[in-house]
Design a protein around this motif. Structure first.
Motif, PDB file in Angstrom:
ATOM      1  N   HIS A  65       0.847  -1.294  -0.049  1.00  0.00           N
ATOM      2  CA  HIS A  65      -0.069  -0.114   0.034  1.00  0.00           C
ATOM      3  C   HIS A  65       0.941   1.241   0.004  1.00  0.00           C
ATOM      4  CE1 HIS A  65      -3.517   2.584   0.527  1.00  0.00           C
ATOM      5  NE2 HIS A  65      -2.994   3.069   1.413  1.00  0.00           N
ATOM      6  N   THR A  66       1.880   1.165   0.996  1.00  0.00           N
ATOM      7  CA  THR A  66       2.630   2.517   0.953  1.00  0.00           C
ATOM      8  C   THR A  66       3.388   2.718  -0.357  1.00  0.00           C
ATOM      9  OG1 THR A  66       3.016   1.942   3.244  1.00  0.00           O
ATOM     10  CG2 THR A  66       4.826   3.582   2.096  1.00  0.00           C
TER      11      THR A  66
ATOM     12  N   CYS B 226       1.096   3.952  -3.272  1.00  0.00           N
ATOM     13  CA  CYS B 226       1.048   5.224  -3.128  1.00  0.00           C
ATOM     14  C   CYS B 226       2.018   6.200  -3.408  1.00  0.00           C
ATOM     15  CB  CYS B 226       0.306   5.385  -1.570  1.00  0.00           C
ATOM     16  SG  CYS B 226      -1.260   5.040  -1.143  1.00  0.00           S
TER      17      CYS B 226
ATOM     18  N   ASP C 147      -1.260  10.450  -0.939  1.00  0.00           N
ATOM     19  CA  ASP C 147      -1.097  10.353   0.413  1.00  0.00           C
ATOM     20  C   ASP C 147      -1.787   9.118   0.827  1.00  0.00           C
ATOM     21  OD1 ASP C 147      -1.220  10.350   3.154  1.00  0.00           O
ATOM     22  OD2 ASP C 147      -2.573  12.321   3.287  1.00  0.00           O
ATOM     23  N   GLU C 148      -0.953   8.151   1.412  1.00  0.00           N
ATOM     24  CA  GLU C 148      -1.272   6.584   1.734  1.00  0.00           C
ATOM     25  C   GLU C 148      -2.447   6.800   2.768  1.00  0.00           C
ATOM     26  OE1 GLU C 148       1.219   4.262   4.301  1.00  0.00           O
ATOM     27  OE2 GLU C 148       2.681   5.580   3.718  1.00  0.00           O
TER      28      GLU C 148
ATOM     29  N   SER D  14      -7.232   6.383  -1.092  1.00  0.00           N
ATOM     30  CA  SER D  14      -5.993   5.910  -1.925  1.00  0.00           C
ATOM     31  C   SER D  14      -6.345   4.296  -2.373  1.00  0.00           C
ATOM     32  CB  SER D  14      -4.861   5.853  -0.755  1.00  0.00           C
ATOM     33  OG  SER D  14      -5.123   5.314   0.237  1.00  0.00           O
ATOM     34  N   GLU D  15      -6.711   3.370  -1.715  1.00  0.00           N
ATOM     35  CA  GLU D  15      -7.039   1.929  -1.939  1.00  0.00           C
ATOM     36  C   GLU D  15      -7.693   1.771  -3.148  1.00  0.00           C
ATOM     37  OE1 GLU D  15      -7.433  -1.834   0.952  1.00  0.00           O
ATOM     38  OE2 GLU D  15      -6.680  -0.015   1.592  1.00  0.00           O
TER      39      GLU D  15
ATOM     40  N   TRP E 252      -7.588  11.028  -9.645  1.00  0.00           N
ATOM     41  CA  TRP E 252      -6.226  10.962  -9.195  1.00  0.00           C
ATOM     42  C   TRP E 252      -5.661  12.448  -9.090  1.00  0.00           C
ATOM     43  CZ3 TRP E 252      -1.910  12.279 -12.584  1.00  0.00           C
ATOM     44  CH2 TRP E 252      -0.740  11.940 -11.858  1.00  0.00           C
TER      45      TRP E 252
END
Ligand code: AMP
Ligand code: MG
Length: 488
Positions: free
Chosen positions: A337-338, A341, A347-348, A353-354, A407
């Motif tokens: 995930h990090t 991103c 920004d995670e 974001s997911e 986005w």
């Protein structure tokens, strides 16, 4: 005999009974073809070393070396194979590098060992060059990995699917201790050896655990954590290991054994290149599932040290095996995930974001877009939005336009990275299959020009360089039958 490397031999000295002492036989005409100078300096190696080709084929053995073949077992494609061991590799010794880190120096392809079974213990020049190229590319992409110090040709030719020149790769790794090393001594029920190995490994790679009461259990979860990070890092650069058998999985958390590995072009989680992976067990998107499974094999191997046999506590044993998978999975999820991103420059922590990640990957798949270039294009897109370009690439692509708007809102609303930052995360040059193949083919014919150019591009993967423009793109004609071969 000569003293050049200043080897130490803690594996040989501490783990009697876990290896076979073995001196390589040497080859008719050693010739050092490639030598990794920057790595040699990091290791603090003397200049004279590169003058003696025989050191890199096993013809000349350093006086302080105690060469050995390590014993290990492994689960191959889901089934336990029992004893495997170094069938075509010899550990020469350990070198403490200039930063004080202990590194194994190993020859791969140095001829038969007591573990060779029916194999010849040898390696083709193409396979040695392939590992040299891809391992160094991975290193420059920031992925933990074994590294490559040298390739030497042997003066022999050998037959695989065709005739190849023979070669030996000198490999450098934090260690070559595998999940399968533990599995061997669990399978033979040699709990003393298992404990010796675990204590040695903890002292070498997880020193902070050495004095903990439950050190073996913590060690298991710590390996899961490092492996979870590793597999996520592979996937963030589109890497498919290809043969994640437990004998190829390190407990140090480094990538090991570049056999049939390859980089994905267009995004599809089902991508498989390895000729021996007929059912897609090690497909790109299946790597996290296999990583968990592999850490559960480590859990089962370590159980005799964690749950004493006399207690026979089945519930506890099951909990530990389950937790081993969780340790891998949670670390994989976090790193993925990090990392995703960062690739998207978002920004995670953001609630969206997911979904942005998932919908971007969905777009890449449905439109058959190249994984590497699509991320790289985002920074171009950030510098100059698609709707301001004269030549609008995505004009007709409504789904992309929709995604791009969402986005852009997120990136602009919460600017955490610039286009330049993103270019340092999303590589432009990866070792693309068709380029690797053509470079290896020419190299085996005696011409290293293509190999050297490709090596220079992929070991400087982020910085755009006009000279390498042709190396950044996928093959013009997609080859759905492209296959990589193990141990070739
Ligand atoms: P790999 O698929 O390269 O991870 O290898 C699996 C096992 O086969 C390991 O025990 C290797 O040492 C052994 N092996 C692979 N290739 C050869 C070879 N050419 N000669 C001897 N052993 C080999
Ligand atoms: Mg292997």
């Amino acid at each position: 005999m000569t003293v050049l490397f200043n080897f130490e031999n803690t594996y040989a000295d501490s783990l009697d009974g876990l290896y076979a002492a073995h001196t390589p036989a040497g080859y008719p005409a050693p010739d050092l073809l490639l030598y990794n100078e920057p790595l040699a300096s990091e290791l603090g190696l003397s200049k004279e070393i590169a003058q003696i080709s025989g050191l890199f084929t096993g013809n000349v053995v350093d006086e302080q070396s105690k060469p050995l073949a390590q014993a290990y077992a492994g689960h191959q494609f889901g089934s336990f194979s029992g004893l495997l061991g170094d069938g075509r590799a010899v550990l020469l010794g350990e070198k403490v590098d200039v930063q004080g880190k202990r590194k194994d120096i190993q020859l791969k392809g140095s001829g038969p060992t007591p573990f060779s079974r029916r194999g010849d213990g040898k390696a083709t020049l193409a396979s040695a060059l392939r590992e040299y190229l891809i391992s160094e590319a991975m290193y420059q992409l920031g992925v933990p990995t074994s590294r490559s110090l040298a390739v030497a040709t042997t003066g022999e030719s050998m037959i695989r699917r065709k005739v190849h020149p023979g070669a030996v790769l000198t490999r450098v790794a934090s260690s070559h201790i595998r999940v399968g090393t533990f599995e061997l001594f669990a399978a033979t029920e040699e709990t003393n050896k298992l404990r010796m190995l675990a204590d040695y490994t903890i002292a070498r790679h997880y020193r902070e655990l050495a004095n903990e009461k439950d050190k073996y259990e913590r060690f298991l979860y710590a390996v899961g954590k490092r492996q979870g990070e590793l597999v996520a890092r592979w996937m963030l650069v589109g890497f498919i290991h290809g043969v994640m058998n437990t004998d190829n999985v390190t407990v140090s958390g480094e990538t090991l054994d570049y056999g049939p590995c390859a980089f994905m072009n267009h995004y599809d989680e089902n991508t498989v290149f390895s000729s021996i992976d007929r059912h897609g067990r090690y497909a790109y998107g299946n790597q996290p599932v296999i990583g968990q499974w592999n850490n559960q094999r480590l859990a089962i191997a370590l159980l005799p040290l964690i749950v004493p046999a006399e207690s026979e506590n089945q519930d506890l044993a099951q909990d530990i095996v389950r937790e081993a998978a969780v340790a891998f999975k949670s670390s994989f999820d976090d790193t993925w995930h990090t990392g995703m991103c960062q690739k998207l420059g978002i920004d995670e922590q953001h609630a969206d974001s997911e979904d942005l990640i998932a919908s971007f990957l969905h777009l890449l798949k449905s439109q058959e877009k190249d994984f590497t270039l699509s991320f790289r294009e985002l920074s171009t897109e950030l510098r100059e939005p698609y709707y301001e370009k004269k030549n609008v690439r995505y004009q007709l692509d409504l789904e992309y336009v929709k995604w791009d708007k969402r986005w852009r809102k997120l990136v602009m609303g919460n600017p955490i990275s610039t286009a330049d930052d993103m270019d340092k995360i999303n590589p432009l040059y990866i070792p693309r299959n068709h380029r690797v193949e053509e470079a290896l083919e020419a190299a085996e014919e005696g011409d290293l020009t293509l190999f050297t150019t490709l090596y220079n591009a992929v070991t400087n993967p982020y910085l755009e360089n006009e000279t390498y423009a042709h190396l950044s793109t996928p093959a013009e004609k997609r080859d759905p039958n492209y296959r990589t071969f193990c141990g070739t």
